[in-house]
Design a protein around this motif. Sequence first.
Motif, PDB file in Angstrom:
ATOM      1  N   GLU A 190       0.852  -1.179   0.000  1.00  0.00           N
ATOM      2  CA  GLU A 190       0.000   0.000   0.000  1.00  0.00           C
ATOM      3  C   GLU A 190       0.895   1.239   0.000  1.00  0.00           C
ATOM      4  OE1 GLU A 190      -4.010   1.916   1.317  1.00  0.00           O
ATOM      5  OE2 GLU A 190      -3.602  -0.231   1.165  1.00  0.00           O
ATOM      6  N   VAL A 191       0.616   2.167  -0.897  1.00  0.00           N
ATOM      7  CA  VAL A 191       1.338   3.436  -0.951  1.00  0.00           C
ATOM      8  C   VAL A 191       0.371   4.506  -0.453  1.00  0.00           C
ATOM      9  CG1 VAL A 191       2.686   5.038  -2.342  1.00  0.00           C
ATOM     10  CG2 VAL A 191       2.605   2.606  -2.966  1.00  0.00           C
ATOM     11  N   LEU A 192       0.696   5.104   0.682  1.00  0.00           N
ATOM     12  CA  LEU A 192      -0.214   6.066   1.300  1.00  0.00           C
ATOM     13  C   LEU A 192       0.407   7.454   1.312  1.00  0.00           C
ATOM     14  CD1 LEU A 192      -2.857   6.607   2.870  1.00  0.00           C
ATOM     15  CD2 LEU A 192      -1.565   6.179   4.975  1.00  0.00           C
ATOM     16  N   GLY A 193      -0.339   8.420   0.810  1.00  0.00           N
ATOM     17  CA  GLY A 193       0.038   9.825   0.925  1.00  0.00           C
ATOM     18  C   GLY A 193      -0.919  10.540   1.849  1.00  0.00           C
ATOM     19  N   VAL A 194      -0.435  11.558   2.531  1.00  0.00           N
ATOM     20  CA  VAL A 194      -1.269  12.397   3.392  1.00  0.00           C
ATOM     21  C   VAL A 194      -1.118  13.823   2.903  1.00  0.00           C
ATOM     22  CG1 VAL A 194      -1.741  13.157   5.749  1.00  0.00           C
ATOM     23  CG2 VAL A 194      -0.907  10.822   5.333  1.00  0.00           C
ATOM     24  N   ASP A 195      -2.236  14.470   2.596  1.00  0.00           N
ATOM     25  CA  ASP A 195      -2.183  15.763   1.904  1.00  0.00           C
ATOM     26  C   ASP A 195      -1.280  16.783   2.594  1.00  0.00           C
ATOM     27  OD1 ASP A 195      -3.859  16.172   4.105  1.00  0.00           O
ATOM     28  OD2 ASP A 195      -5.515  17.038   2.948  1.00  0.00           O
ATOM     29  N   ALA A 196      -1.363  16.860   3.917  1.00  0.00           N
ATOM     30  CA  ALA A 196      -0.592  17.881   4.646  1.00  0.00           C
ATOM     31  C   ALA A 196       0.903  17.573   4.683  1.00  0.00           C
ATOM     32  CB  ALA A 196      -1.124  18.004   6.070  1.00  0.00           C
ATOM     33  N   GLY A 197       1.303  16.345   4.327  1.00  0.00           N
ATOM     34  CA  GLY A 197       2.708  15.986   4.408  1.00  0.00           C
ATOM     35  C   GLY A 197       3.415  15.895   3.074  1.00  0.00           C
ATOM     36  N   MET A 198       2.704  16.225   1.978  1.00  0.00           N
ATOM     37  CA  MET A 198       3.300  16.085   0.652  1.00  0.00           C
ATOM     38  C   MET A 198       4.236  17.257   0.336  1.00  0.00           C
ATOM     39  SD  MET A 198       2.195  13.218  -0.600  1.00  0.00           S
ATOM     40  CE  MET A 198       2.665  13.388  -2.328  1.00  0.00           C
ATOM     41  N   VAL A 199       5.295  16.960  -0.402  1.00  0.00           N
ATOM     42  CA  VAL A 199       6.172  17.979  -0.977  1.00  0.00           C
ATOM     43  C   VAL A 199       6.018  17.884  -2.492  1.00  0.00           C
ATOM     44  CG1 VAL A 199       7.779  17.790   0.953  1.00  0.00           C
ATOM     45  CG2 VAL A 199       8.181  16.444  -1.111  1.00  0.00           C
ATOM     46  N   PRO A 200       6.508  18.884  -3.253  1.00  0.00           N
ATOM     47  CA  PRO A 200       6.386  18.795  -4.710  1.00  0.00           C
ATOM     48  C   PRO A 200       7.000  17.500  -5.240  1.00  0.00           C
ATOM     49  CG  PRO A 200       7.027  21.009  -4.074  1.00  0.00           C
ATOM     50  CD  PRO A 200       7.094  20.172  -2.830  1.00  0.00           C
ATOM     51  N   GLY A 201       6.200  16.725  -5.935  1.00  0.00           N
ATOM     52  CA  GLY A 201       6.661  15.436  -6.440  1.00  0.00           C
ATOM     53  C   GLY A 201       5.477  14.572  -6.798  1.00  0.00           C
ATOM     54  N   PRO A 202       5.741  13.337  -7.218  1.00  0.00           N
ATOM     55  CA  PRO A 202       4.655  12.442  -7.625  1.00  0.00           C
ATOM     56  C   PRO A 202       3.705  12.128  -6.467  1.00  0.00           C
ATOM     57  CG  PRO A 202       6.797  11.613  -8.338  1.00  0.00           C
ATOM     58  CD  PRO A 202       7.065  12.730  -7.395  1.00  0.00           C
ATOM     59  N   SER A 203       2.469  11.805  -6.826  1.00  0.00           N
ATOM     60  CA  SER A 203       1.466  11.430  -5.829  1.00  0.00           C
ATOM     61  C   SER A 203       1.641   9.969  -5.424  1.00  0.00           C
ATOM     62  CB  SER A 203       0.061  11.621  -6.408  1.00  0.00           C
ATOM     63  OG  SER A 203      -0.158  10.688  -7.465  1.00  0.00           O
ATOM     64  N   ALA A 204       0.930   9.576  -4.369  1.00  0.00           N
ATOM     65  CA  ALA A 204       0.956   8.176  -3.944  1.00  0.00           C
ATOM     66  C   ALA A 204       0.414   7.272  -5.040  1.00  0.00           C
ATOM     67  CB  ALA A 204       0.141   8.010  -2.661  1.00  0.00           C
ATOM     68  N   GLU A 205      -0.609   7.737  -5.729  1.00  0.00           N
ATOM     69  CA  GLU A 205      -1.187   6.945  -6.809  1.00  0.00           C
ATOM     70  C   GLU A 205      -0.181   6.759  -7.948  1.00  0.00           C
ATOM     71  OE1 GLU A 205      -4.407   8.758  -4.378  1.00  0.00           O
ATOM     72  OE2 GLU A 205      -2.536   9.495  -5.246  1.00  0.00           O
ATOM     73  N   ALA A 209       1.481   3.234  -9.297  1.00  0.00           N
ATOM     74  CA  ALA A 209       1.471   2.866 -10.719  1.00  0.00           C
ATOM     75  C   ALA A 209       2.869   2.533 -11.211  1.00  0.00           C
ATOM     76  CB  ALA A 209       0.861   4.000 -11.541  1.00  0.00           C
ATOM     77  N   ALA A 210       3.873   3.277 -10.734  1.00  0.00           N
ATOM     78  CA  ALA A 210       5.256   3.004 -11.128  1.00  0.00           C
ATOM     79  C   ALA A 210       5.702   1.627 -10.631  1.00  0.00           C
ATOM     80  CB  ALA A 210       6.179   4.095 -10.575  1.00  0.00           C
ATOM     81  N   LEU A 211       5.317   1.268  -9.409  1.00  0.00           N
ATOM     82  CA  LEU A 211       5.661  -0.050  -8.881  1.00  0.00           C
ATOM     83  C   LEU A 211       4.963  -1.156  -9.671  1.00  0.00           C
ATOM     84  CD1 LEU A 211       5.500   0.667  -5.034  1.00  0.00           C
ATOM     85  CD2 LEU A 211       7.552   0.404  -6.436  1.00  0.00           C
ATOM     86  N   ASN A 212       3.730  -0.891 -10.067  1.00  0.00           N
ATOM     87  CA  ASN A 212       3.000  -1.886 -10.850  1.00  0.00           C
ATOM     88  C   ASN A 212       3.655  -2.122 -12.205  1.00  0.00           C
ATOM     89  OD1 ASN A 212       1.136  -2.238  -8.791  1.00  0.00           O
ATOM     90  ND2 ASN A 212      -0.277  -0.703  -9.602  1.00  0.00           N
ATOM     91  N   ARG A 213       4.232  -1.083 -12.784  1.00  0.00           N
ATOM     92  CA  ARG A 213       4.928  -1.253 -14.057  1.00  0.00           C
ATOM     93  C   ARG A 213       6.187  -2.108 -13.904  1.00  0.00           C
ATOM     94  NH1 ARG A 213       3.218   4.167 -14.719  1.00  0.00           N
ATOM     95  NH2 ARG A 213       5.218   5.010 -13.998  1.00  0.00           N
ATOM     96  N   GLU A 214       6.675  -2.219 -12.664  1.00  0.00           N
ATOM     97  CA  GLU A 214       7.831  -3.082 -12.401  1.00  0.00           C
ATOM     98  C   GLU A 214       7.412  -4.521 -12.118  1.00  0.00           C
ATOM     99  OE1 GLU A 214      10.581  -1.567  -9.504  1.00  0.00           O
ATOM    100  OE2 GLU A 214      10.165   0.517 -10.038  1.00  0.00           O
ATOM    101  N   GLY A 215       6.122  -4.808 -12.234  1.00  0.00           N
ATOM    102  CA  GLY A 215       5.639  -6.163 -12.016  1.00  0.00           C
ATOM    103  C   GLY A 215       5.142  -6.438 -10.616  1.00  0.00           C
ATOM    104  N   LEU A 216       5.067  -5.405  -9.770  1.00  0.00           N
ATOM    105  CA  LEU A 216       4.531  -5.558  -8.425  1.00  0.00           C
ATOM    106  C   LEU A 216       3.029  -5.291  -8.435  1.00  0.00           C
ATOM    107  CD1 LEU A 216       7.353  -3.675  -6.487  1.00  0.00           C
ATOM    108  CD2 LEU A 216       7.150  -6.128  -6.904  1.00  0.00           C
ATOM    109  N   SER A 217       2.393  -5.496  -7.299  1.00  0.00           N
ATOM    110  CA  SER A 217       0.964  -5.217  -7.170  1.00  0.00           C
ATOM    111  C   SER A 217       0.779  -4.266  -5.991  1.00  0.00           C
ATOM    112  CB  SER A 217       0.188  -6.512  -6.937  1.00  0.00           C
ATOM    113  OG  SER A 217      -1.196  -6.243  -6.793  1.00  0.00           O
ATOM    114  N   ALA A 218       0.617  -2.982  -6.300  1.00  0.00           N
ATOM    115  CA  ALA A 218       0.537  -1.950  -5.270  1.00  0.00           C
ATOM    116  C   ALA A 218      -0.735  -1.120  -5.443  1.00  0.00           C
ATOM    117  CB  ALA A 218       1.753  -1.037  -5.331  1.00  0.00           C
ATOM    118  N   GLN A 219      -1.275  -0.696  -4.331  1.00  0.00           N
ATOM    119  CA  GLN A 219      -2.431   0.203  -4.317  1.00  0.00           C
ATOM    120  C   GLN A 219      -2.003   1.547  -3.750  1.00  0.00           C
ATOM    121  OE1 GLN A 219      -5.477  -0.748  -5.555  1.00  0.00           O
ATOM    122  NE2 GLN A 219      -4.495  -2.692  -6.081  1.00  0.00           N
ATOM    123  N   GLY A 220      -2.441   2.642  -4.389  1.00  0.00           N
ATOM    124  CA  GLY A 220      -2.095   3.975  -3.904  1.00  0.00           C
ATOM    125  C   GLY A 220      -3.316   4.783  -3.538  1.00  0.00           C
ATOM    126  N   ARG A 221      -3.201   5.558  -2.479  1.00  0.00           N
ATOM    127  CA  ARG A 221      -4.291   6.448  -2.093  1.00  0.00           C
ATOM    128  C   ARG A 221      -3.729   7.615  -1.296  1.00  0.00           C
ATOM    129  NH1 ARG A 221      -6.728   4.542   3.262  1.00  0.00           N
ATOM    130  NH2 ARG A 221      -5.293   2.929   3.999  1.00  0.00           N
TER     131      ARG A 221
END
Length: 280
Positions: A190-205, A209-221
């Motif tokens: 599970e890849v979890l982001g929290v809105d108040a803790g984000m810095v400029p960069g990719p989202s958890a989702e 998706a990047a991990l899934n392209r590597e053949g893993l099975s990940a969920q982001g929210r």
Amino acid sequence: MKTLLVPVARHTLLDSVLDTAVLAARRFDASIEGFGLRPALAEYVPVDMVGGMTWVRDEEVDLVEARDCGGLFTAAMDRHGVARDSADAGRGGPRYRWRPDAPPGDGFLAQHARLFNATVVGRPGSGEGTPRMTTLEAVLFESGRPLIIAPPTTPASIGETVMIAWNGSTETARTVAFAAPFLRAASRIEVLGVDAGMVPGPSAEEMAAALNREGLSAQGRTLAAGRRAVGEVFLTEAEAIGCDLLVKGAYTQSRLRQMIFGGATSHILAHATMPVLMAH
């Protein structure tokens, strides 16, 4: 994750540290090296502020304690059925060895840790007899390698359900790369982001998706923190899904700022009840 380093010192989390190291080693048939961690004299010169006297630790006492730590380490490995590194070469599974001649000081630990895939330490505390924060920070900032931080209570497993505490930062991206062996072996990611803790960069989702392209099975929210601290959200959600390894990049904010204002890293170091893989 084939090589693990365990600095052994007498503190209240030692059993959890050793058990966590064995759990990780079994997952990857890894080799565990232990050594007795003792302070360098320059690191331990307390001063009596009333009498003006300086007390220096007895180095001979430290050497005896380091040897005693070797006995504790070896007994734990034997209890878990971990083979010595010099034993039957054809036998599979994790192995261990003890380094009896390690120099004193966290400086040596930080340098030696550069040779290992990860170093296993206990979660620091403020009470007497708890693991030292200086030991954790020496490895975190000077080894270039990740830490596996054991919780106060021995975990039942490690790396089956992995949560990535994502904030879009360079530090967390680097930590995710270090965590690749665990991610490949995990049953759930599970890849979890929290809105108040984000810095400029990719989202958890996007990270999922990047991990899934590597053949893993990940969920982001991504969740809203609301009135909760970011670190509190990470730990609450991790506990809710039965996470047995939290992956966290350390100190995206400066240590000084976190000491004054708090931060996700500080909160997790103070309250995590599951193993944490952390890097800077």
